[in-house]
Design an enzyme around this catalytic site. Structure first.
Site, PDB file in Angstrom:
ATOM      1  N   HIS A 129     -55.593  15.656 -87.426  1.00 13.01           N
ATOM      2  CA  HIS A 129     -54.390  16.033 -88.163  1.00 13.01           C
ATOM      3  C   HIS A 129     -54.027  15.056 -89.296  1.00 13.01           C
ATOM      4  O   HIS A 129     -52.862  14.671 -89.452  1.00 13.01           O
ATOM      5  CB  HIS A 129     -53.193  16.160 -87.205  1.00 13.01           C
ATOM      6  CG  HIS A 129     -53.320  17.292 -86.224  1.00 13.01           C
ATOM      7  ND1 HIS A 129     -54.045  18.431 -86.474  1.00 13.01           N
ATOM      8  CD2 HIS A 129     -52.792  17.461 -84.970  1.00 13.01           C
ATOM      9  CE1 HIS A 129     -53.955  19.248 -85.434  1.00 13.01           C
ATOM     10  NE2 HIS A 129     -53.229  18.688 -84.504  1.00 13.01           N
TER      11      HIS A 129
ATOM     12  N   GLU B  48     -51.971  27.802 -84.964  1.00 15.28           N
ATOM     13  CA  GLU B  48     -52.081  27.085 -86.232  1.00 15.28           C
ATOM     14  C   GLU B  48     -53.104  27.780 -87.129  1.00 15.28           C
ATOM     15  O   GLU B  48     -54.298  27.738 -86.848  1.00 15.28           O
ATOM     16  CB  GLU B  48     -52.516  25.644 -85.972  1.00 15.28           C
ATOM     17  CG  GLU B  48     -51.614  24.884 -85.040  1.00 15.28           C
ATOM     18  CD  GLU B  48     -52.377  23.814 -84.257  1.00 15.28           C
ATOM     19  OE1 GLU B  48     -52.743  22.790 -84.854  1.00 15.28           O
ATOM     20  OE2 GLU B  48     -52.637  24.016 -83.062  1.00 15.28           O
TER      21      GLU B  48
ATOM     22  N   ASP C   4     -57.707  25.464 -76.289  1.00 13.14           N
ATOM     23  CA  ASP C   4     -57.479  24.558 -77.410  1.00 13.14           C
ATOM     24  C   ASP C   4     -58.664  24.762 -78.346  1.00 13.14           C
ATOM     25  O   ASP C   4     -59.506  23.884 -78.514  1.00 13.14           O
ATOM     26  CB  ASP C   4     -57.394  23.106 -76.902  1.00 13.14           C
ATOM     27  CG  ASP C   4     -56.979  22.140 -78.007  1.00 13.14           C
ATOM     28  OD1 ASP C   4     -56.800  22.589 -79.147  1.00 13.14           O
ATOM     29  OD2 ASP C   4     -56.847  20.930 -77.710  1.00 13.14           O
TER      30      ASP C   4
ATOM     31  N   ARG D 107     -59.601  18.352 -86.182  1.00 13.73           N
ATOM     32  CA  ARG D 107     -60.437  17.159 -86.068  1.00 13.73           C
ATOM     33  C   ARG D 107     -61.561  17.083 -87.101  1.00 13.73           C
ATOM     34  O   ARG D 107     -62.134  18.109 -87.474  1.00 13.73           O
ATOM     35  CB  ARG D 107     -61.056  17.089 -84.656  1.00 13.73           C
ATOM     36  CG  ARG D 107     -59.988  16.964 -83.595  1.00 13.73           C
ATOM     37  CD  ARG D 107     -60.512  16.786 -82.184  1.00 13.73           C
ATOM     38  NE  ARG D 107     -59.403  16.391 -81.327  1.00 13.73           N
ATOM     39  CZ  ARG D 107     -58.520  17.275 -80.796  1.00 13.73           C
ATOM     40  NH1 ARG D 107     -58.668  18.577 -80.983  1.00 13.73           N
ATOM     41  NH2 ARG D 107     -57.513  16.828 -80.073  1.00 13.73           N
TER      42      ARG D 107
ATOM     43  N   HIS E 287     -47.589  23.037 -87.165  1.00  9.69           N
ATOM     44  CA  HIS E 287     -47.866  22.838 -85.738  1.00  9.69           C
ATOM     45  C   HIS E 287     -46.645  23.165 -84.881  1.00  9.69           C
ATOM     46  O   HIS E 287     -46.356  22.465 -83.904  1.00  9.69           O
ATOM     47  CB  HIS E 287     -48.327  21.407 -85.493  1.00  9.69           C
ATOM     48  CG  HIS E 287     -49.210  21.248 -84.301  1.00  9.69           C
ATOM     49  ND1 HIS E 287     -48.888  21.758 -83.057  1.00  9.69           N
ATOM     50  CD2 HIS E 287     -50.407  20.653 -84.143  1.00  9.69           C
ATOM     51  CE1 HIS E 287     -49.849  21.467 -82.206  1.00  9.69           C
ATOM     52  NE2 HIS E 287     -50.791  20.798 -82.839  1.00  9.69           N
TER      53      HIS E 287
HETATM   54  C1  GLA Z   1     -53.998  20.513 -81.936  1.00 12.54           C
HETATM   55  C2  GLA Z   1     -55.257  20.150 -81.215  1.00 12.54           C
HETATM   56  C3  GLA Z   1     -54.969  19.716 -79.801  1.00 12.54           C
HETATM   57  C4  GLA Z   1     -53.908  18.627 -79.768  1.00 12.54           C
HETATM   58  C5  GLA Z   1     -52.687  19.094 -80.522  1.00 12.54           C
HETATM   59  C6  GLA Z   1     -51.635  18.013 -80.687  1.00 12.54           C
HETATM   60  O1  GLA Z   1     -53.509  21.740 -81.614  1.00 12.54           O
HETATM   61  O2  GLA Z   1     -56.196  21.195 -81.227  1.00 12.54           O
HETATM   62  O3  GLA Z   1     -56.153  19.236 -79.212  1.00 12.54           O
HETATM   63  O4  GLA Z   1     -54.413  17.446 -80.323  1.00 12.54           O
HETATM   64  O5  GLA Z   1     -53.033  19.478 -81.820  1.00 12.54           O
HETATM   65  O6  GLA Z   1     -51.221  17.490 -79.477  1.00 12.54           O
END
Ligand code: GLA
Length: 392
Positions: A144, A356, A290, A115, A218
């Site tokens: 992304h 990632e 996350d 982000r 991803h």
């Molecule tokens: C990344 C983000 C998550 C989500 C995924 C896609 O990993 O950190 O919050 O947006 O991508 O679904």
């Protein structure tokens, strides 16, 4: 080393041994497999572009189906401890799946992985506005790479081989102003599949104007097989003693927090579900894990970032990277409304996990994070390896 380049017939099925090794000439590689790259049509985008699927068969037993649309890994077969290979990644059987749902399954991500707050950043005194495409906690951001990131373009693909290692070179040019980003960005990503079951990814890019860049992959893993329930029983190690806490919009606050004594401490192996329901503000904001962990890898050398293990199948994976951070996302936005590749089965909440490798989210707005700015004349180069194996 000399690279063999294979001419691809655009619409027909083509099977070739690209390695030229003695064993493959006899029709067999190491472990009885013939290393090869095979191409066939996969479908068409909504706007009519042809999409091809490339099957990389590694001499060690790993097989990958990759499409030129987003460089996506559609299927990834790895052997379990009995030698049986099944597909361990989330994806779709057709373009309609990829264009209807957008969970970035198996995708290359660019220009910027994760982000950027409010879709804005200032570079060399100029403020750039990126169209926002995500709003966790009701707070808009660019995720992304924006509305049409590198996951949603058809890349140029060239099959490769070096000895018994097969590969694909994926190339694309992102024009100046693409998704609001400055500079013409030329990108090459190479996937290699080695006889030792290593999937190696080499990222390279140049620009003609300064721009942020943070490329990643991803791919989602479920070592019990795609559409085989959730991943809460997988055991994870992260070689990182700090993470970047986020606000409720999943944007880093800019602080680095020690993981010690928290559910974010994966410096020793932990089953993912073990502490996921602990009362913890960061877990609440993420809806689970996350987050971005800062790796103990200050010098940019290829170093171990993560290890994953699933006990019923024995599958293991190590993630090695030159990047300074890793996003661990445990599929909190996945739902059972999305079809799987297995007929009659849907995916499920936390049905896959992503590791990632990247720089931390929102780095263009975070002066304390390592820079993600690429300038003209410099070459962006990073490498990540997913090393597959088994243990008892
Ligand atoms: C990344 C983000 C998550 C989500 C995924 C896609 O990993 O950190 O919050 O947006 O991508 O679904």
């Amino acid at each position: 080393m000399k690279k063999s380049v294979i001419a691809i017939a655009a619409t027909s099925v083509l099977a070739v041994c690209v390695t030229g090794c003695m064993c493959c000439k006899k029709g067999e590689g190491m472990n009885g497999k013939e290393a090869s790259v095979v191409v066939k049509p996969f479908g068409k985008t909504k706007d009519g572009q042809l999409v091809h699927q490339y099957t990389l068969t590694g001499a060690g037993g790993v097989v990958m189906d990759v499409i030129d649309y987003g460089g996506k890994i559609v299927r990834l077969y790895t052997p379990d401890r009995t030698g049986k290979a099944i597909d361990i990644t989330a994806g779709f059987n057709d373009m309609a799946g990829y264009e209807t749902f957008d969970p970035y399954f198996g995708s290359l991500i660019g220009r910027y992985g994760n982000r950027i707050a409010n879709g804005k950043f200032t570079l060399d005194s100029k403020t750039y506005t990126l169209p926002t495409n995500n709003e966790p906690g009701g707070i808009p951001c660019s995720l992304h790479g924006g509305k049409k990131g590198f996951d949603a373009v058809v890349w140029h693909v060239e099959p490769l081989a070096e000895g018994e290692t097969v590969g694909l070179k994926l190339s694309m040019t992102s024009p100046d102003g693409d998704q609001g980003y400055p500079g013409t960005l030329k990108v090459d990503v190479t996937y290699w599949l080695t006889p030792g079951n290593v999937w190696r990814i080499e990222y390279q890019a140049t620009t003609d104007k300064a721009t942020p860049i943070n490329l990643t992959q991803h791919v989602y893993f479920n070592f019990k097989g795609e559409a085989s329930g959730d991943i809460l029983d997988h055991e994870l190690t992260l070689f990182a003693d700090k993470m970047t806490p986020v606000d409720k919009g999943l944007i880093p606050t800019g602080k680095l927090a020690s993981v010690k004594g928290t559910p974010f401490d994966f410096t020793t192996p932990h089953v993912i579900g073990e502490r996921i329901n602990t009362k913890n503000e960061q877990l609440e904001f993420g809806g689970g894990y996350d987050h971005n962990w800062v790796l103990d890898n200050p010098n940019g050398k290829l170093a171990k970032a993560a290890a994953l293990f699933e006990k019923t199948t024995g599958r293991t994976m190590e993630v090695w990277t030159t990047e300074p951070a890793i996003q661990f996302y445990c599929g909190n936005f996945m739902t059972d409304k999305v079809p799987s590749k297995t007929k009659g089965k849907n995916l499920c909440y936390r049905g896959g996990l992503a590791l990632e490798t990247q720089h931390s989210p929102d780095s263009p707005n975070q002066p304390n994070f390592p820079s993600t700015i690429l300038r003209p004349g410099a070459v962006y180069k990073t490498t990540t390896e997913y090393r597959f194996g088994v243990k008892e």
